[in-house]
Structures are given as C-alpha cells and as structure tokens.
Design a protein around this motif. Sequence first.
Motif, PDB file in Angstrom:
ATOM      1  N   CYS A 604       0.847  -1.203   0.000  1.00 48.37           N
ATOM      2  CA  CYS A 604       0.000   0.000   0.000  1.00 48.37           C
ATOM      3  C   CYS A 604       0.875   1.243   0.000  1.00 48.37           C
ATOM      4  CB  CYS A 604      -0.961   0.005   1.196  1.00 48.37           C
ATOM      5  SG  CYS A 604      -0.082   0.009   2.776  1.00 48.37           S
ATOM      6  N   ASP A 605       0.261   2.383  -0.321  1.00 46.73           N
ATOM      7  CA  ASP A 605       1.020   3.634  -0.392  1.00 46.73           C
ATOM      8  C   ASP A 605       0.883   4.471   0.866  1.00 46.73           C
ATOM      9  OD1 ASP A 605       1.769   2.875  -2.893  1.00 46.73           O
ATOM     10  OD2 ASP A 605       0.285   4.119  -3.932  1.00 46.73           O
ATOM     11  N   SER A 606      -0.159   4.215   1.669  1.00 49.63           N
ATOM     12  CA  SER A 606      -0.351   5.025   2.878  1.00 49.63           C
ATOM     13  C   SER A 606      -0.995   4.183   3.968  1.00 49.63           C
ATOM     14  CB  SER A 606      -1.194   6.257   2.578  1.00 49.63           C
ATOM     15  OG  SER A 606      -2.501   5.874   2.211  1.00 49.63           O
ATOM     16  N   LEU A 607      -0.679   4.538   5.221  1.00 47.04           N
ATOM     17  CA  LEU A 607      -1.234   3.884   6.410  1.00 47.04           C
ATOM     18  C   LEU A 607      -1.374   4.928   7.507  1.00 47.04           C
ATOM     19  CD1 LEU A 607       1.012   0.666   6.509  1.00 47.04           C
ATOM     20  CD2 LEU A 607      -1.478   0.669   6.120  1.00 47.04           C
ATOM     21  N   THR A 608      -2.266   4.655   8.480  1.00 43.90           N
ATOM     22  CA  THR A 608      -2.375   5.570   9.626  1.00 43.90           C
ATOM     23  C   THR A 608      -1.366   5.139  10.692  1.00 43.90           C
ATOM     24  OG1 THR A 608      -4.042   4.233  10.739  1.00 43.90           O
ATOM     25  CG2 THR A 608      -4.823   5.931   9.177  1.00 43.90           C
ATOM     26  N   CYS A 609      -1.067   6.066  11.583  1.00 40.96           N
ATOM     27  CA  CYS A 609      -0.123   5.773  12.686  1.00 40.96           C
ATOM     28  C   CYS A 609      -0.647   4.614  13.530  1.00 40.96           C
ATOM     29  CB  CYS A 609       0.055   7.011  13.562  1.00 40.96           C
ATOM     30  SG  CYS A 609       1.037   8.307  12.785  1.00 40.96           S
ATOM     31  N   LYS A 610      -1.977   4.623  13.751  1.00 40.85           N
ATOM     32  CA  LYS A 610      -2.566   3.578  14.584  1.00 40.85           C
ATOM     33  C   LYS A 610      -2.384   2.206  13.939  1.00 40.85           C
ATOM     34  CE  LYS A 610      -6.857   2.366  16.965  1.00 40.85           C
ATOM     35  NZ  LYS A 610      -8.271   2.734  17.188  1.00 40.85           N
ATOM     36  N   GLU A 611      -2.583   2.131  12.611  1.00 39.65           N
ATOM     37  CA  GLU A 611      -2.436   0.860  11.893  1.00 39.65           C
ATOM     38  C   GLU A 611      -0.992   0.353  11.973  1.00 39.65           C
ATOM     39  OE1 GLU A 611      -5.847   1.357   8.399  1.00 39.65           O
ATOM     40  OE2 GLU A 611      -3.823   2.144   8.092  1.00 39.65           O
ATOM     41  N   ILE A 612      -0.030   1.238  11.787  1.00 40.48           N
ATOM     42  CA  ILE A 612       1.392   0.830  11.826  1.00 40.48           C
ATOM     43  C   ILE A 612       1.757   0.347  13.221  1.00 40.48           C
ATOM     44  CG2 ILE A 612       3.776   1.667  11.611  1.00 40.48           C
ATOM     45  CD1 ILE A 612       2.728   3.713   9.534  1.00 40.48           C
ATOM     46  N   GLN A 613       1.339   1.113  14.243  1.00 38.32           N
ATOM     47  CA  GLN A 613       1.703   0.782  15.618  1.00 38.32           C
ATOM     48  C   GLN A 613       1.046  -0.525  16.052  1.00 38.32           C
ATOM     49  OE1 GLN A 613       1.239   4.096  18.264  1.00 38.32           O
ATOM     50  NE2 GLN A 613       1.829   2.934  20.100  1.00 38.32           N
ATOM     51  N   THR A 614      -0.208  -0.731  15.640  1.00 39.07           N
ATOM     52  CA  THR A 614      -0.925  -1.959  16.019  1.00 39.07           C
ATOM     53  C   THR A 614      -0.311  -3.170  15.324  1.00 39.07           C
ATOM     54  OG1 THR A 614      -2.974  -0.688  16.285  1.00 39.07           O
ATOM     55  CG2 THR A 614      -3.181  -3.087  16.071  1.00 39.07           C
ATOM     56  N   SER A 633      13.912  12.018   7.501  1.00 32.89           N
ATOM     57  CA  SER A 633      14.729  11.639   6.340  1.00 32.89           C
ATOM     58  C   SER A 633      13.982  11.872   5.026  1.00 32.89           C
ATOM     59  CB  SER A 633      15.121  10.160   6.434  1.00 32.89           C
ATOM     60  OG  SER A 633      13.985   9.341   6.241  1.00 32.89           O
ATOM     61  N   LYS A 634      12.625  12.162   5.136  1.00 38.78           N
ATOM     62  CA  LYS A 634      11.750  12.494   3.996  1.00 38.78           C
ATOM     63  C   LYS A 634      11.426  11.291   3.114  1.00 38.78           C
ATOM     64  CE  LYS A 634      13.195  17.308   3.903  1.00 38.78           C
ATOM     65  NZ  LYS A 634      13.796  18.414   3.121  1.00 38.78           N
ATOM     66  N   LEU A 635      11.705  10.070   3.594  1.00 40.92           N
ATOM     67  CA  LEU A 635      11.250   8.880   2.869  1.00 40.92           C
ATOM     68  C   LEU A 635       9.744   8.728   3.025  1.00 40.92           C
ATOM     69  CD1 LEU A 635      14.042   6.269   3.673  1.00 40.92           C
ATOM     70  CD2 LEU A 635      13.422   7.121   1.410  1.00 40.92           C
ATOM     71  N   LEU A 636       9.219   9.143   4.196  1.00 38.37           N
ATOM     72  CA  LEU A 636       7.776   9.106   4.454  1.00 38.37           C
ATOM     73  C   LEU A 636       7.283  10.514   4.715  1.00 38.37           C
ATOM     74  CD1 LEU A 636       7.502   6.015   6.849  1.00 38.37           C
ATOM     75  CD2 LEU A 636       7.061   6.070   4.390  1.00 38.37           C
ATOM     76  N   LEU A 637       6.001  10.728   4.440  1.00 32.41           N
ATOM     77  CA  LEU A 637       5.369  12.024   4.687  1.00 32.41           C
ATOM     78  C   LEU A 637       4.217  11.835   5.654  1.00 32.41           C
ATOM     79  CD1 LEU A 637       5.217  13.329   0.990  1.00 32.41           C
ATOM     80  CD2 LEU A 637       6.936  13.915   2.740  1.00 32.41           C
ATOM     81  N   GLU A 646      -5.072   8.736  13.840  1.00 31.98           N
ATOM     82  CA  GLU A 646      -5.435   8.707  12.430  1.00 31.98           C
ATOM     83  C   GLU A 646      -4.499   9.534  11.538  1.00 31.98           C
ATOM     84  OE1 GLU A 646      -7.725   6.672  11.301  1.00 31.98           O
ATOM     85  OE2 GLU A 646      -7.962   6.025  13.384  1.00 31.98           O
ATOM     86  N   THR A 647      -3.418   9.999  12.083  1.00 31.13           N
ATOM     87  CA  THR A 647      -2.460  10.738  11.245  1.00 31.13           C
ATOM     88  C   THR A 647      -2.002   9.839  10.115  1.00 31.13           C
ATOM     89  OG1 THR A 647      -1.700  12.051  13.122  1.00 31.13           O
ATOM     90  CG2 THR A 647      -0.237  11.949  11.204  1.00 31.13           C
ATOM     91  N   LYS A 648      -2.106  10.357   8.921  1.00 30.53           N
ATOM     92  CA  LYS A 648      -1.818   9.543   7.738  1.00 30.53           C
ATOM     93  C   LYS A 648      -0.323   9.606   7.383  1.00 30.53           C
ATOM     94  CE  LYS A 648      -3.666   8.818   3.067  1.00 30.53           C
ATOM     95  NZ  LYS A 648      -4.534   9.391   2.026  1.00 30.53           N
ATOM     96  N   ILE A 649       0.266   8.428   7.178  1.00 29.31           N
ATOM     97  CA  ILE A 649       1.667   8.313   6.778  1.00 29.31           C
ATOM     98  C   ILE A 649       1.694   7.713   5.375  1.00 29.31           C
ATOM     99  CG2 ILE A 649       3.943   7.376   7.330  1.00 29.31           C
ATOM    100  CD1 ILE A 649       2.885   9.216   9.494  1.00 29.31           C
ATOM    101  N   GLU A 650       2.392   8.356   4.449  1.00 31.09           N
ATOM    102  CA  GLU A 650       2.441   7.838   3.082  1.00 31.09           C
ATOM    103  C   GLU A 650       3.850   7.929   2.516  1.00 31.09           C
ATOM    104  OE1 GLU A 650      -0.306  10.164   0.874  1.00 31.09           O
ATOM    105  OE2 GLU A 650       0.780  12.032   1.167  1.00 31.09           O
TER     106      GLU A 650
END
Length: 756
Positions: A604-614, A633-637, A646-650
């Motif tokens: 996938c191209d994006s995930l929320t902080c909660k999804e990554i942490q869980t 490092s600017k690899l992720l935004l 719900e902060t979106k990471i992409e």
Amino acid sequence: MSLKPKVVNFNTVWHDLRETVEAVITLGNVKRDVWNNRFSDVYSLCVAHPEPLAEKLYFETKQFLENHVQNMLVTKVAPTNSTPSQADKNVPDLLQRYYDAWSQYSKGIFYLDCLYLYLNQQHIKKQKLSDADITYCKICPETHDLKEIGELGLDIWRIYMVENLGKQLVEHILEGIKADRCGSPEINSQRVKIINGVILSFVQVQDYKKTGSLKLYQDLFETPMLEASAQYYSSEASKLLQRCSVSEYMEEVIKILDDENKRAQKFLHNSSLAKLRKQCEEGFINDRLDFLYSECKEMVSQEKRKDLRNMYIVLKPIPDRLKGLLIQTFLDHIKNEGIETISTLKGENMHIQFVENMLKVHQKYQELIADVFENDSLFLSALDKACASVINRRPNDRQQCRSAELVAKYCDTLLKKSKTSETEVDAKLTNNITIFKYIEDKDVYQKFYSRMLAKRLIHEQSQSMDAEEAMINRLKQACGYEFTNKLHRMFTDISLSADLNNKFNSHLKKENTDLGINLSIKVLQAGAWPLGPTQVVIPFAVPQEFEKSIRMFENFYHTSFSGRKLTWLHHLCHGELKIGFLKKTYIVTMQTYQMAMLLLFETCDSLTCKEIQTTLQLNNETFQKHMQSLIESKLLLASSESLEGETKIELNFEYTNKRTKFKITAAMQRETPQEVEHTLSAVDEDRKLYLQAAIVRIMKSRKVLRHNALIQEILSQSKVSFTPSISMIKKCIESLIDKQYIERTPNSGDEYSYVA
C-alpha cells in the motif's frame, strides 16, 4: 745474624742505634748495611739475656723524640729570639717553617716506625688494650696503653708542637683563607699547598686512633673556621641584599656556593666540606628565605625559567625547603591554568577539547620540570596532584565530575571509523592514558567505555580491531585484569559470533535452504554486555520477511547449544533495505524498527499511525522515535506534526538524494541524556554492592572492628576504582546490619562484629 738471645750492653748498642735514629728522623743519609745492622740491634735488645731490654729501648726512644721535637720548636719553627710582633709580621714564615718541619718529621717517623717493627709487634702490640678492655672495663687507652713508635712520634708532635703553636697557626690559616676569598694574589698554589698541609697535620697526628681521630682537628681548627666563615657569610649576604634584586642575588649565591665548595676542597679535610656548605647555605639562604620568596609567585606565574632554575639550585640542598612555598606556588599555578583551560569548554567536541587541552597543560609542565627542575620527584608529584585536582574537580556539590565520561568519549571518537591514520590514533590513545590515570572515578569511566565499545562492536563502527585490543591492554596495564575482564569477553563474543555465522551459512548450504536475505547475527553474553535498560525486551511483531530466518537460526543454535536461551534485541539490529519505488534505486542502512515500518508499505502507499503501531505492536515511545526519524529523512510524509491515531503516513514518491547509498540510523546511536543518567545510576548501584561485599570480606576476616578502622579499610580497598563518600559507606553498613551480616557490639556504639 744469630737469633739466639745473648747478653747485650744497652749503652753501647743504643749509642749506635741513636745515631741512626737521628739520621732517619731528619731524613739524613743512612747506608744500607748500617740500616740492616740497626734492625739486628733492635731485635737483640728486645730478646737480650738474661732480661729483655725492650722497655728501656722504648723509653729511651721516647725521650729522644721528645727532645728532638722540642729542639725543632725552639730552633726551626718558632725561634725564641723572635718577638711576637716580628712573628706577626712574618706570618707566612711561621706556616712555612711549621709545614717544612712537619713534612720532614712525618716522613722520618714513618721510616722510624719501620725500623722498630720488631719492637712494635712483639713488645708493644702484646701489651695493648683490646677493644673489650676499653669498652667493658672502661680503661682509658690514653693512660694505660703503649703506643707503637710511629704513633708515639705523632703524639709527641701533638703535645710539644701543635699544643704550643696551634692557636697561632689557626689564626694565620684563617687569615690565609680570608685572603683567598678576597682574591689576594699572595694565595698562590704553593701557599695553598702549605695551608692545606698544616691543616691536614692536625688530622694526621691522631690518624692512628680508632675513635676520635678528628677531635683535635675539630676542636682546634674546624670550630673557629666555621664560626669565622659564618660571620663572613652573614656580612656578605647583607651587602648583597643592599644592591641586588632576588634574581641577581640568587646568581651571586650560586657562584659563591660553587667558589666555597672549590675552596673547601683545596684547603680543608673532607669531613668539613658538608659542614662548611651548610654554614654557607645558612648564611645566604636559610636566613634570607623571606627575601628569596618575595618574588616567588611572580617567577612562577610568568614562568621565568632562568630564575626558577636558580631558585631550585639554591633551595634543593636544604631539606624541606622545596616542599615549602616554591612547590606549593608551582602546584597552584598548574591548577589554575588547568581550570582556566577547561572551564569554558562546550559544544559537541567538548570531550576532545577537554582531553587535548589537559594533555597540553601536562606536557608543557612536564617539559618545564625536566628543563628547570631536573625531573625532581617533588615537582613531578606536584604536577600529578595539580592535574588530579583539575581533572576530578566538580563545578559544585550538586554536579557530578564529568571527566570520566569525557575521556571515555574521547577514546570512542578515536576508535570509530574516521580518516585519521592508525599511527596517529595509537599515539593519541597512548597519550590519553596519561589523563585516564588521574581519574579517581575509574568505575564511571569503565561503565561509559564499555557501553561505547558495545555500540562500536554491535554496529561495526570500529576503525581497527587491533586498535581496540591495544586500548584494552593499556587499560589492563593501568588498572589490572578485573577492570577489563568484561571488555575481553565482549571481544570474545564478536569473534565467536563470526565463527557461528560461518557454521550457520554452511548449515544452510547443506540443507539447500535460501533465506532470501543476507543474515549476520551476533550472540552476546547477557553478563558481559552493558546494554542497560535495553535488556528489558521491547514488544515487537517481527515482519514476516524476517520470521523464516529467525526461526531457522534458533533451530540451528539450540541444536548446537542445548540449555541456552536466546533473547532477540531488535532495537540493536540494523540492516540494508533496497528501495525500488522511486525513479532511482536507493540502498538505505537503518534500524530494524524503521525497516519494519517501511516494509508495511510494500502492498500500500499510505497507512495511519494507529495501523502501523498496532501491526508492529510497538509501544508509543519506540514508535514515535523511529517514525520521526523516517519522516525527518523524507522517505515518508505525515499529514500532521502529531504522529498519533489517524495521522496519515504515506510514501514520498518525489524523494531524491544525491547518494544512492546512505544511513538514517546515526542519530539513534548517539548517547542520549537519559542513557548518561542511567549509566551514572548503574555506577551508583554497582558501588553500593561493591562496598557491601568489601565490608563483609573485611568483617569476616577481622570478626570485630571499630567504626573508624572499618572506614579506613574500605577506603583503602576501594581507592583503585573510586573514592566513596563516608555517607555512602555508612548507608552500606546500616544495610548490612538490617540484613544481619554484621551487628553492633553490645556496650559499644562504634564497634561492629561479624555475624557468622
């Protein structure tokens, strides 16, 4: 010649013998056959029949020598027809006449002693008192002992010549020495020889004595000579003080001391050299210390090498003078310069500045001590005390001394990969040990050094393993095997891990298994590696890309080593991840948690902080720290600054970098304030355990011990690693009393006993 005793006419034999004795004592010409016959005459008189005539021969010879010396006194040395005023006008003549007479007489009496050899050995020596008689029977050898002919002749000279002319001779000698001090041309080499000969005659006339052979010399000449010299020195010192500065005064004193030493060697007996030197030092130095010290601080603060050198030469021979103001001023000066050079240090390179600035101070004053103070141990000790004081100085009571931490960081900087050559690194590490030796809290240094070494070994940051081992060997030489035991075990683990990886790779080939990734694993002993709070395992769901590799290694390891437990420290792991979703392929080195986060974006191209942490089951602190580093490092935004819920990471599809291979893990490997705090806390806990163990050891061997004695024993044992505070020792004693290892002795408030 017949050796058989026979009847001898004493007067006839003595008449011939007397003529030879007179010729010998006056250094006249004696024919060889006459000389040999007189030996026979002495023998025949000593063994004469029916009664030996040795005693009569002795007393006749004594009478002759007495008359001869008295006659010399009257006719040759001090003629009675010269008035005292004339004698005073002809001072050199008296010394000359005495010297000539003594030179002739002393040689003559030596030859005469040889002529009377049989009398000396068979008659006089047998009647001499033994040492036991003199010591235990308290018999005076002067009144009960016969002297050999040579000794007798010298004693007669003392009685009739020296005792009559002694005071007059000494006056003339002192005038001669005074004239030499004033540079009089009359005191030439011949006059020096005469004065020296007269002085030494006072020693030689009693040289035969076993004890008190210098008494005449000391009473007659040495005492008045020292008194006259003291007056001269005091007068000269006063004159110098009126016209000289301290610097000029010291130069003059050094010259005078040298001149007086040379004068003493050419005039006096060796026994007087040290006494005269002391008298000279007393007059010019001891009595003028306030004047000498008046510019001491200025000389030291301005480092006037010539003046300091002169002051050292002047003060060195006098016991305890160097330990006074000069050394203390020198010590304070080094201390002040050391404090000044490190008090303003700050910034990331503070540890480098600290060590190198202190090394400059140490090397500067070490060179000065060698050049000015001849590497005197007192000044080297002052340098050590000053450096130790500066290095172990605490800014205030609330702040810890940071020297141990800074020196450990300096080593870490040198031993990490850099462009510095190995030769230069080795030289700097050798110099670094100089500063390390002054550190009192060596256990703090050990704790910091071992943690930094662990990071270098785990993250493969060491410039050279040889340099690492060389540094540990230096520490072992300075502090012993116990200090570096765990450091050696860490190296052993790294070496064994390399072998283990080779075996694992061989096992995979044998099983024809492909892991899909390149795997390198380090197996570390929990007791040897100072991993601190990280030994508490952080929850983490291992990405499926790693699961197969981990499972395979665990199976291999447990097959090879049964009964061992493996705990995976993922926070210390790192790897290379190939990124292919951008226009250009990049290879990025990062830590395991960062890698796990990026791997989630493969589908996938994006995930929320909660999804990554869980998904990864990371705690909030670990997630925040590593996610923040990826965003920086600017690899992720991130859609917002707060990385929560719900902060979106992409993925950043616009990411570019000039380098195709780079790291984003460096920031994570730096020593954080929390880690420093934890290190110091760990040291504090280790100290408490060390002190409690020391107290138990001491009490077990002593059984009963007073409080102050126990404190001293503990301080003595712990000084190698650290100097504990008295309050900490008291707390440890109280703790052991509560644990019933020791107890207070009944009816005594300051005594402890061991509880068996």
